[in-house]
Design a protein around this motif. Sequence first.
Motif, PDB file in Angstrom:
ATOM      1  N   VAL A 171      91.732  20.805  44.406  1.00  0.00           N
ATOM      2  CA  VAL A 171      90.540  20.078  44.857  1.00  0.00           C
ATOM      3  C   VAL A 171      89.676  21.025  45.684  1.00  0.00           C
ATOM      4  CG1 VAL A 171      89.685  18.092  46.142  1.00  0.00           C
ATOM      5  CG2 VAL A 171      91.829  17.929  44.856  1.00  0.00           C
ATOM      6  N   ARG A 172      88.403  21.070  45.373  1.00  0.00           N
ATOM      7  CA  ARG A 172      87.485  21.933  46.113  1.00  0.00           C
ATOM      8  C   ARG A 172      87.397  21.497  47.571  1.00  0.00           C
ATOM      9  NH1 ARG A 172      82.566  21.701  45.225  1.00  0.00           N
ATOM     10  NH2 ARG A 172      82.486  19.711  44.125  1.00  0.00           N
ATOM     11  N   VAL A 173      87.444  22.473  48.479  1.00  0.00           N
ATOM     12  CA  VAL A 173      87.315  22.174  49.908  1.00  0.00           C
ATOM     13  C   VAL A 173      85.918  21.632  50.211  1.00  0.00           C
ATOM     14  CG1 VAL A 173      87.439  23.169  52.229  1.00  0.00           C
ATOM     15  CG2 VAL A 173      89.019  23.944  50.451  1.00  0.00           C
ATOM     16  N   GLU A 174      84.926  22.093  49.462  1.00  0.00           N
ATOM     17  CA  GLU A 174      83.566  21.598  49.672  1.00  0.00           C
ATOM     18  C   GLU A 174      83.466  20.100  49.396  1.00  0.00           C
ATOM     19  OE1 GLU A 174      83.621  25.872  48.972  1.00  0.00           O
ATOM     20  OE2 GLU A 174      84.385  24.153  47.826  1.00  0.00           O
ATOM     21  N   PHE A 175      84.231  19.634  48.400  1.00  0.00           N
ATOM     22  CA  PHE A 175      84.259  18.192  48.120  1.00  0.00           C
ATOM     23  C   PHE A 175      84.844  17.431  49.299  1.00  0.00           C
ATOM     24  CE2 PHE A 175      87.013  14.688  46.702  1.00  0.00           C
ATOM     25  CZ  PHE A 175      86.062  13.800  46.235  1.00  0.00           C
ATOM     26  N   LEU A 176      85.885  17.957  49.885  1.00  0.00           N
ATOM     27  CA  LEU A 176      86.492  17.305  51.036  1.00  0.00           C
ATOM     28  C   LEU A 176      85.553  17.354  52.244  1.00  0.00           C
ATOM     29  CD1 LEU A 176      89.237  15.907  51.298  1.00  0.00           C
ATOM     30  CD2 LEU A 176      90.092  17.946  52.452  1.00  0.00           C
ATOM     31  N   ASN A 177      84.860  18.464  52.424  1.00  0.00           N
ATOM     32  CA  ASN A 177      83.912  18.570  53.542  1.00  0.00           C
ATOM     33  C   ASN A 177      82.784  17.555  53.422  1.00  0.00           C
ATOM     34  OD1 ASN A 177      85.409  20.715  54.502  1.00  0.00           O
ATOM     35  ND2 ASN A 177      84.066  22.284  53.638  1.00  0.00           N
ATOM     36  N   SER A 178      82.331  17.311  52.190  1.00  0.00           N
ATOM     37  CA  SER A 178      81.226  16.363  52.000  1.00  0.00           C
ATOM     38  C   SER A 178      81.612  14.944  52.392  1.00  0.00           C
ATOM     39  CB  SER A 178      80.758  16.398  50.546  1.00  0.00           C
ATOM     40  OG  SER A 178      81.787  15.947  49.668  1.00  0.00           O
ATOM     41  N   LEU A 179      82.902  14.621  52.305  1.00  0.00           N
ATOM     42  CA  LEU A 179      83.339  13.281  52.699  1.00  0.00           C
ATOM     43  C   LEU A 179      83.320  13.090  54.213  1.00  0.00           C
ATOM     44  CD1 LEU A 179      86.418  12.891  50.316  1.00  0.00           C
ATOM     45  CD2 LEU A 179      84.101  12.028  49.972  1.00  0.00           C
ATOM     46  N   LEU A 180      83.274  14.187  54.977  1.00  0.00           N
ATOM     47  CA  LEU A 180      83.359  14.105  56.430  1.00  0.00           C
ATOM     48  C   LEU A 180      81.994  14.028  57.097  1.00  0.00           C
ATOM     49  CD1 LEU A 180      86.117  16.807  57.002  1.00  0.00           C
ATOM     50  CD2 LEU A 180      86.419  14.345  56.673  1.00  0.00           C
ATOM     51  N   LYS A 181      80.935  14.297  56.365  1.00  0.00           N
ATOM     52  CA  LYS A 181      79.603  14.317  56.969  1.00  0.00           C
ATOM     53  C   LYS A 181      79.066  12.903  57.084  1.00  0.00           C
ATOM     54  CE  LYS A 181      78.539  18.931  55.194  1.00  0.00           C
ATOM     55  NZ  LYS A 181      77.622  19.753  54.373  1.00  0.00           N
ATOM     56  N   ARG A 182      79.019  12.416  58.319  1.00  0.00           N
ATOM     57  CA  ARG A 182      78.519  11.074  58.599  1.00  0.00           C
ATOM     58  C   ARG A 182      77.576  11.136  59.791  1.00  0.00           C
ATOM     59  NH1 ARG A 182      79.554  10.424  54.384  1.00  0.00           N
ATOM     60  NH2 ARG A 182      80.841   8.913  53.309  1.00  0.00           N
ATOM     61  N   PRO A 183      76.359  10.590  59.662  1.00  0.00           N
ATOM     62  CA  PRO A 183      75.427  10.644  60.796  1.00  0.00           C
ATOM     63  C   PRO A 183      75.931   9.837  61.987  1.00  0.00           C
ATOM     64  CG  PRO A 183      74.597   9.202  59.040  1.00  0.00           C
ATOM     65  CD  PRO A 183      75.804   9.888  58.491  1.00  0.00           C
ATOM     66  N   GLY A 184      75.701  10.378  63.165  1.00  0.00           N
ATOM     67  CA  GLY A 184      76.081   9.685  64.386  1.00  0.00           C
ATOM     68  C   GLY A 184      77.545   9.762  64.728  1.00  0.00           C
ATOM     69  N   LEU A 185      78.323  10.595  64.027  1.00  0.00           N
ATOM     70  CA  LEU A 185      79.751  10.706  64.302  1.00  0.00           C
ATOM     71  C   LEU A 185      80.115  12.044  64.927  1.00  0.00           C
ATOM     72  CD1 LEU A 185      82.240   8.932  63.988  1.00  0.00           C
ATOM     73  CD2 LEU A 185      82.662   9.979  61.754  1.00  0.00           C
ATOM     74  N   GLY A 186      79.173  12.972  64.994  1.00  0.00           N
ATOM     75  CA  GLY A 186      79.459  14.273  65.574  1.00  0.00           C
ATOM     76  C   GLY A 186      80.176  15.180  64.598  1.00  0.00           C
ATOM     77  N   GLU A 187      81.040  16.032  65.134  1.00  0.00           N
ATOM     78  CA  GLU A 187      81.814  16.945  64.296  1.00  0.00           C
ATOM     79  C   GLU A 187      83.112  16.271  63.890  1.00  0.00           C
ATOM     80  OE1 GLU A 187      83.457  21.575  64.302  1.00  0.00           O
ATOM     81  OE2 GLU A 187      82.230  20.791  65.948  1.00  0.00           O
ATOM     82  N   VAL A 188      83.436  16.394  62.615  1.00  0.00           N
ATOM     83  CA  VAL A 188      84.610  15.731  62.047  1.00  0.00           C
ATOM     84  C   VAL A 188      85.461  16.781  61.343  1.00  0.00           C
ATOM     85  CG1 VAL A 188      85.433  13.846  60.588  1.00  0.00           C
ATOM     86  CG2 VAL A 188      83.190  13.679  61.685  1.00  0.00           C
ATOM     87  N   ARG A 189      86.779  16.709  61.547  1.00  0.00           N
ATOM     88  CA  ARG A 189      87.696  17.638  60.899  1.00  0.00           C
ATOM     89  C   ARG A 189      88.924  16.897  60.380  1.00  0.00           C
ATOM     90  NH1 ARG A 189      88.014  23.426  64.140  1.00  0.00           N
ATOM     91  NH2 ARG A 189      85.761  23.751  64.371  1.00  0.00           N
ATOM     92  N   VAL A 190      89.548  17.507  59.381  1.00  0.00           N
ATOM     93  CA  VAL A 190      90.843  17.052  58.890  1.00  0.00           C
ATOM     94  C   VAL A 190      91.882  18.054  59.371  1.00  0.00           C
ATOM     95  CG1 VAL A 190      92.252  16.573  56.878  1.00  0.00           C
ATOM     96  CG2 VAL A 190      89.845  15.923  56.882  1.00  0.00           C
ATOM     97  N   ALA A 191      92.894  17.565  60.081  1.00  0.00           N
ATOM     98  CA  ALA A 191      93.941  18.423  60.631  1.00  0.00           C
ATOM     99  C   ALA A 191      95.285  18.032  60.026  1.00  0.00           C
ATOM    100  CB  ALA A 191      93.983  18.312  62.148  1.00  0.00           C
ATOM    101  N   ASP A 192      96.141  19.037  59.846  1.00  0.00           N
ATOM    102  CA  ASP A 192      97.473  18.749  59.317  1.00  0.00           C
ATOM    103  C   ASP A 192      98.413  18.373  60.456  1.00  0.00           C
ATOM    104  OD1 ASP A 192      97.894  21.102  60.613  1.00  0.00           O
ATOM    105  OD2 ASP A 192      98.453  22.260  58.846  1.00  0.00           O
ATOM    106  N   ALA A 193      99.714  18.278  60.141  1.00  0.00           N
ATOM    107  CA  ALA A 193     100.690  17.864  61.156  1.00  0.00           C
ATOM    108  C   ALA A 193     100.797  18.860  62.296  1.00  0.00           C
ATOM    109  CB  ALA A 193     102.050  17.652  60.504  1.00  0.00           C
ATOM    110  N   LYS A 194     100.380  20.127  62.075  1.00  0.00           N
ATOM    111  CA  LYS A 194     100.422  21.152  63.118  1.00  0.00           C
ATOM    112  C   LYS A 194      99.080  21.303  63.829  1.00  0.00           C
ATOM    113  CE  LYS A 194     103.914  23.821  60.619  1.00  0.00           C
ATOM    114  NZ  LYS A 194     104.256  25.133  60.005  1.00  0.00           N
ATOM    115  N   SER A 195      98.193  20.334  63.632  1.00  0.00           N
ATOM    116  CA  SER A 195      96.861  20.335  64.255  1.00  0.00           C
ATOM    117  C   SER A 195      96.022  21.530  63.820  1.00  0.00           C
ATOM    118  CB  SER A 195      96.977  20.293  65.787  1.00  0.00           C
ATOM    119  OG  SER A 195      97.655  19.133  66.203  1.00  0.00           O
TER     120      SER A 195
END
Length: 407
Positions: A201-225
Motif C-alpha cells: 500500500v502506498r504511504v501517500e495513500f495512507l497520508n491522504s487519509l490523515l489530512k483533516r482540517p481543524g485537527l492539526g498534525e496527525v500521525r499513525v504510530a506503531d506499538a513502539k510509538s
Amino acid sequence: MSVPSDAAEAARIGSALERLRGQLGGPGGPGGPDGGKGTKRGGRARFGIRAQLAVTAVLLLLWCVPVGLLLNRTDDSVGVPAPMVNDQRDRTGLVSDRVRRALNEAQADLVSTSRLVDVADRAATEKVLEDALRRHTRYAALYVVEAGGEVAARAGGDPHDWSDEKDLPLVRISGEGGRKPVLQAGAPLPEQEGVTLAGEVRVEFLNSLLKRPGLGEVRVADAKSRTLAASDGFLAFEELPREALTDLVRAGSVQVGAGPVENGLLVRDGDTITVAAAAPFSGGGVAADIGWTVVSWQNADRFQITAYEQEDRSVLAGLLGLAAIVVCLGWVHLVVARPLRALATSAEKLADGDLKAVLYPTYHDEVGAVVRSLELIRQQLRTRRQQQTRRPADPRPGEPRLGAGGR
C-alpha cells in the motif's frame, strides 16, 4: 536676515541664501558693511532631519512593540474547555477508524484477487495483477510469493521480502532503515499451500487519509510509538516529537484538569498549550490487532478562545502600527528628507561659486519651490559673471581712449 536654527538642513540653506544675497549686491555684498562675506553658518551643532526621523521612529516603536509583544499575553492560567479536548479525541477516533477500514478493504481486495490467480500460468497471473493494480490505485506493487519466499509473478514496483510466519499479521510494516516504511498486506491463495498474494500500500495513500482540517498534525504510530504515516511529512520510523505524545500513545488515558479525559491530553510548554489525542485501532478486520494508533495534536491558540483572540488582536495591532511607521516615515524620508538634504548641498555649492549644475525640482512641493528659486538665482549669478567677463578693461595712463572714430 536671520539664520534658521530649527534643523541642520534649514540652517545650511539659510546660510547659503544669505551668502548668495551678498553676491547679488545686497547688504552682504562687496559694498556692504561685511565686505561681501555674507552670514556664516553658526558653529552650534544641530540635528538634521534624519536624526529627527530616527527619534520619531523610536518613540513610535516604544508604543507598537509593547502592544504586540506584551499586551494581552496568555499564561498558564488560560484553560482549554473540556469540550474542545473531547472534540479532538472524537475526531481522532474517526480518523483512526477510517484508516483501519481502509487497510481492511485493501486486504479484502487481495482476497478477491487471490481467487483469480493461477500460479501455474505466470502470464495470466501477471495480467490479473496488472488489472488489479490499475483498478486499485492504493497499491504500489502486487506480487505472488511462493512458500520459499520466491516471487512467482509481479506487477508494479520492486517487491520486498514477505515472510510467511504464522505469528505475523496479514497487514504489517517493513522497510526499516529505508527512506519510507513499506506497508504490506497479504492474502493466502486458496488451495495452494504456502502461496500468498502480497500487496504494498502506498504511504501517500495512507497520508491522504490523515489530512483533516481543524485537527492539526496527525500521525499513525506503531506499538513502539514510531511514525508510519503523517499528514504533514515525516521521517520513516521517527519518534513522536514530544515525550508526552509517546506516553499518551502507550497509556491510553491521562488526567486533564479536575478529572480524566480518556485519550485526551493538554501539553504545556511555557505559554504554549497543545491539545492532543490518541485513538488506537479497534473494531473488526485484520487491521484491528496490529497495535497501531492514530495520534493528533494542535496548538490551543487555533481554537476560538477569548484570551487567544485578544492576544491575536494585540499582535495584529502591533504589526499594523509597525507597518504604518515604516510606510509613513519611509514616505517622509523619500519625499521630504532626501530632497531637503540635496537642496542644502546644492545651495552650498551654489554659494561657493558652482554655477554649472542646473537645479531641477524632484517634487512640486515647498522644497521644489525653493529649488526653482535657487535655479533663478543661479541664472542671475551666471548672467552677472558673463557681463563682468565681457566688460572692456580700463586704459593705461597715457594711452588714448578709443572713441567712435579712433583707431
